[in-house]
Write a protein that holds these residues in place. Structure first.
Motif, PDB file in Angstrom:
ATOM      1  N   PRO A 199     -15.774   4.015 -12.933  1.00 16.54           N
ATOM      2  CA  PRO A 199     -17.247   4.077 -12.361  1.00 16.54           C
ATOM      3  C   PRO A 199     -18.241   3.107 -13.037  1.00 16.54           C
ATOM      4  O   PRO A 199     -18.126   2.893 -14.245  1.00 16.54           O
ATOM      5  CB  PRO A 199     -17.712   5.716 -12.613  1.00 16.54           C
ATOM      6  CG  PRO A 199     -16.357   6.257 -12.846  1.00 16.54           C
ATOM      7  CD  PRO A 199     -15.509   5.384 -13.365  1.00 16.54           C
ATOM      8  N   LEU A 200     -19.092   2.449 -12.329  1.00 16.87           N
ATOM      9  CA  LEU A 200     -20.092   1.632 -12.805  1.00 16.87           C
ATOM     10  C   LEU A 200     -21.076   2.434 -13.642  1.00 16.87           C
ATOM     11  O   LEU A 200     -21.631   3.590 -13.033  1.00 16.87           O
ATOM     12  CB  LEU A 200     -20.742   0.790 -11.652  1.00 16.87           C
ATOM     13  CG  LEU A 200     -20.016  -0.282 -11.054  1.00 16.87           C
ATOM     14  CD1 LEU A 200     -20.679  -1.128 -10.030  1.00 16.87           C
ATOM     15  CD2 LEU A 200     -19.491  -1.389 -12.037  1.00 16.87           C
ATOM     16  N   PRO A 201     -21.432   1.888 -14.746  1.00 19.63           N
ATOM     17  CA  PRO A 201     -22.595   2.575 -15.456  1.00 19.63           C
ATOM     18  C   PRO A 201     -23.981   2.120 -14.781  1.00 19.63           C
ATOM     19  O   PRO A 201     -24.915   1.581 -15.577  1.00 19.63           O
ATOM     20  CB  PRO A 201     -22.453   2.051 -16.916  1.00 19.63           C
ATOM     21  CG  PRO A 201     -21.733   0.438 -16.704  1.00 19.63           C
ATOM     22  CD  PRO A 201     -20.917   0.756 -15.463  1.00 19.63           C
ATOM     23  N   GLU A 202     -24.192   2.534 -13.663  1.00 22.41           N
ATOM     24  CA  GLU A 202     -25.357   1.951 -12.948  1.00 22.41           C
ATOM     25  C   GLU A 202     -26.549   2.395 -13.375  1.00 22.41           C
ATOM     26  O   GLU A 202     -27.532   1.566 -13.810  1.00 22.41           O
ATOM     27  CB  GLU A 202     -25.172   2.614 -11.282  1.00 22.41           C
ATOM     28  CG  GLU A 202     -26.461   2.098 -10.585  1.00 22.41           C
ATOM     29  CD  GLU A 202     -26.371   2.724  -9.097  1.00 22.41           C
ATOM     30  OE1 GLU A 202     -25.591   2.173  -8.464  1.00 22.41           O
ATOM     31  OE2 GLU A 202     -26.644   3.736  -9.032  1.00 22.41           O
ATOM     32  N   ASP A 203     -26.909   3.708 -13.775  1.00 18.95           N
ATOM     33  CA  ASP A 203     -28.227   4.130 -14.471  1.00 18.95           C
ATOM     34  C   ASP A 203     -28.360   3.547 -15.850  1.00 18.95           C
ATOM     35  O   ASP A 203     -29.287   2.952 -16.375  1.00 18.95           O
ATOM     36  CB  ASP A 203     -28.266   5.892 -14.569  1.00 18.95           C
ATOM     37  CG  ASP A 203     -28.318   6.196 -13.337  1.00 18.95           C
ATOM     38  OD1 ASP A 203     -28.706   5.560 -12.337  1.00 18.95           O
ATOM     39  OD2 ASP A 203     -28.024   7.645 -13.195  1.00 18.95           O
TER      40      ASP A 203
END
Length: 405
Positions: A41-45
């Protein structure tokens, strides 16, 4: 004796912002950009928080200017959600004012997951989309390592139009593996038929540190490349696309303002892993280059360290620490003229004596001899204080630029 003229003073040019998103689904074999395959998963936040904090540390360089353009590049920026961009743009605008007519460009891939977000991106404030089509030929797309096919490309363009993106750029390559002129023109004709306002049409080049560099593909011979270029330039002109930069073609009013600011030697801040910036410091009469930490992991570690420091110290003290920087320093005087010319002569409009002096702080005389020599060789046109390439000079631009090295 006539006293020497005072040295020109640097003027603050328009300010742009570049935002780098370093992740992609799969690294293309021709790509030498700072991009890293997504693993998990992308560490978006976390990344949006870091971008906002990175910009906060760069605020002294804004120098009371509005942000005139924003370009979000990568990697594959369309991997991030529209909500992430809404939060990012809102946070940036709260720290430094956006120009009322700001141009905000997002690079996007034509894949299914990305194109379904287009309408939400527009709602978030993004008003220009740049689609990495590269080709409409399924075999060429496969050889280029692209994860979309020709049907994805067509649907992405349709989605972009339906989402209300009147400002649309299509990236198209030529000089692909064993590509004939007819095939290259087919790609370009399909791009033109899609009715974008802007087309970036450029030759595939083999760069170091890429798969293609280690395993070179069979590229077209030089005479075919010349035929492709001549045919393509004629086709684009026929359909109302003016060539305003080496690889950039636009219908009236469709120029990429962000890129034009680069080429005019304007200022730009860069935030995100591996982002570069160029900033005029008028008070110190110098131009600064800045490079941010390249590896996404190192960049996020810097963000975590900055957050911890802010919790334990006065946050105001952090403005002089710049935890995201990998390197920064002034452009040396003997390089300023060259850097200006390398950018400005890519534009068909060229530049004036005044623009050279205001953007470099140098007298025009430092390049006067080279300009005179190139004019005599009919490679540069000089009209009063305005300098631009002739048609021949533009065709042999590398020869022109080498004269300033």
């Amino acid at each position: 004796m006539t006293p020497p003229s005072p040295a020109p003073k640097l003027e603050l040019p328009p300010l742009s912002l570049y935002i780098h998103v370093p992740w992609c689904v799969r690294k293309c074999p021709y790509c030498d950009f700072n991009s890293h395959e997504q693993k998990g998963p992308l560490p978006e936040d976390e990344y949006v928080d870091a971008l906002l904090d990175d910009f906060r540390h760069d605020l002294p360089y804004v120098q009371k200017r509005d942000i005139s353009t924003i370009f979000i590049g990568g990697g594959t920026p369309s991997l991030l959600s529209a909500g992430a961009y809404q939060r990012l743009l809102t946070g940036l605008d709260a720290m430094a004012a956006f120009a009322s007519d700001i141009e905000i460009t997002l690079e996007a891939n034509p894949g299914t997951a990305e194109r379904e977000k287009f309408a939400d991106y527009a709602h978030a404030g993004i008003n220009r989309l740049s689609l990495g089509i590269q080709s409409f030929d399924p075999q060429q797309l496969q050889q280029l390592g692209r994860i979309h096919d020709e049907h994805d490309a067509a649907r992405a363009i349709e989605y972009a139009h339906n989402a209300g993106f009147r400002r649309l750029n299509l990236d198209i390559m030529y000089g692909l593996q064993a590509q004939a002129t007819e095939a290259a023109m087919s790609d370009l004709q399909q791009a033109i038929a899609a009715e974008p306002e802007h087309i970036s049409w450029y030759q595939l080049t083999i760069e170091p540190n890429t798969v293609f560099y280690k395993q070179p593909p069979p590229l077209p011979p030089e005479d075919t490349l010349i035929e492709i270029q001549d045919s393509g330039l004629a086709l684009l002109s026929q359909h109302g696309f003016a060539r305003y930069e080496v690889s950039a073609f636009a219908r009236p009013g469709g120029q990429a303002r962000h890129n034009v600011n680069y080429w005019r030697f304007g200022d730009y801040l860069g935030i995100g892993a591996g982002a570069h910036g160029k900033i005029t410091q008028r008070s110190r009469q110098r131009i600064l280059r800045m490079h941010k930490r390249r590896q996404p992991g190192h960049y996020l570690q810097a963000a975590a360290a900055a957050k911890k420091q802010a919790q334990n110290q006065n946050p105001g003290n952090l403005l002089n620490r710049y935890p995201y920087l990998a390197d920064a320093g002034p452009i040396e005087t003997d390089q300023l003229a060259l850097e200006f010319v390398l950018n400005a002569l890519r534009l068909r409009e060229g530049f004036t004596h005044e623009q050279f002096e205001q953007r470099t702080g140098l007298p025009f005389s430092v390049i006067g001899k080279q300009v005179d020599s190139l004019q005599q060789r009919q490679l540069l046109s000089v009209d009063g204080n305005h300098i631009s390439t002739t048609d021949t000079g533009y065709q042999f631009l590398n020869t022109v630029l080498e004269a300033f090295v």
